[in-house]
Design an enzyme around this catalytic site. Sequence first.
Site, PDB file in Angstrom:
ATOM      1  N   HIS A 111     -22.921  -1.105   8.709  1.00  0.00           N
ATOM      2  CA  HIS A 111     -21.907  -1.165   9.764  1.00  0.00           C
ATOM      3  C   HIS A 111     -22.486  -1.937  10.943  1.00  0.00           C
ATOM      4  O   HIS A 111     -22.521  -1.451  12.076  1.00  0.00           O
ATOM      5  CB  HIS A 111     -21.470   0.237  10.168  1.00  0.00           C
ATOM      6  CG  HIS A 111     -20.536   0.874   9.187  1.00  0.00           C
ATOM      7  ND1 HIS A 111     -19.190   0.613   9.146  1.00  0.00           N
ATOM      8  CD2 HIS A 111     -20.783   1.745   8.174  1.00  0.00           C
ATOM      9  CE1 HIS A 111     -18.634   1.311   8.172  1.00  0.00           C
ATOM     10  NE2 HIS A 111     -19.581   1.994   7.549  1.00  0.00           N
ATOM     11  N   ASP A 118     -19.146   5.840  -2.346  1.00  0.00           N
ATOM     12  CA  ASP A 118     -18.458   5.939  -1.056  1.00  0.00           C
ATOM     13  C   ASP A 118     -17.113   6.640  -1.253  1.00  0.00           C
ATOM     14  O   ASP A 118     -16.134   6.353  -0.576  1.00  0.00           O
ATOM     15  CB  ASP A 118     -18.263   4.555  -0.437  1.00  0.00           C
ATOM     16  CG  ASP A 118     -18.027   4.599   1.073  1.00  0.00           C
ATOM     17  OD1 ASP A 118     -18.103   5.700   1.662  1.00  0.00           O
ATOM     18  OD2 ASP A 118     -17.752   3.535   1.660  1.00  0.00           O
TER      19      ASP A 118
END
Length: 397
Positions: free
Chosen positions: A212, A291
């Site tokens: 991220h 995920d």
Amino acid sequence: MLAFTAARLLTPIQTIGHPLLLVDQGHVVEIVDYAHHELPAGISVTDFGDSVIVPGYLDVHIHGSSGYDVMDDDPEALPAIERLLTRHGVTGYFPTTVTAPLDDILRSLERLADAVEKCEQNSEVARDHKKPDRAGRALPLGIHLEGPFLSHVCRGVHPADKLLPPRLETFERFWQASRGRIRMMTLAPELDGAIELISAAAARGICVSVGHSDADFSVTERAIAAGARHATHAFNAMRPLQHRNPGILGAVLTDARITGDIIADNIHLDPSIIKLFARAKGPEQTVLITDAIAATGMPDGRYHLGSFEVDVKDGKVTRDGKLAGSVLTMDRAVRNLARFAEWDLAQAVAAASRNPARVARCTYKGVLNAGADADFTVLDAQGNVLRTFIAGVECPA
């Protein structure tokens, strides 16, 4: 003592034909050639026929499944998630948090630490799963803290107003709430204070993963030098790779000091990018993750990820048009990697077993050899899960 055989066994480092897998008290005693080994009297062999025995899969990045999120305070949440995991070959996992209000994260870390500790109480190999309340359930081996130390530019669906700057004092609160059970942490290395936090977390044995992130190449290299050794869902929620400005991906793809994981669901990455990543990192540094969110194993509809809602349609999870996790299962990820990267089954299995175990430093997991935990999965020739065992005990289908 228990004994198992099949057409093949993948350690996954080597392939053994017509093996005899001997298990005692939850551990692998030895693996021998069945044709040249005489069993002690009174021991029968479970024969899986033409199937393949492989190490149990580890998922180091999973948010939920079966309608539940790992941050839910519902006592049914983790058991439901863990039962679905074993049906897809996963024997150990890292429940993964998402950016949320600070107090919510702290409470979730406390609950998740309780779950991890229950699997640590009896011994270093967590035989707690032999108790009735853990029968057939994957083992929580540690916590993955994803956020709130993430880039606003590459936050994905993590709530912007809940992101926090990386500060040692904030991390210390997380560490205390988890009672030292945080084993992985994803952060953006370009943020002010991130390099200092990477060093501190790495010193505690945490696998610091860059992700991220809008970091450039030089900042990423500084993070690796400070102790970061992994990358979270490569290409997704990262500065794009450019030929004169390689950025974070340039470092991840070329620096041998860092491993990386991918979401091989044919949604997050094009098959050609999966093949590129697999070639760049190779069979020893490629890690598969799912995920997965609460919608995994459920029909299309609206579900939650942490404290916010997401929509699922045709296997794609979104929030306001952005990808928001997946409904991928690890067995499908293994099959996809083998197909897209043109790898054999052993190489793809390693990316879901040996490699994540190495990254997370889960001793005795992810391999099948003398002394390892007897956590294994039985596959057909195409990689479909037939049966899953934890400590030599079969998990219900």
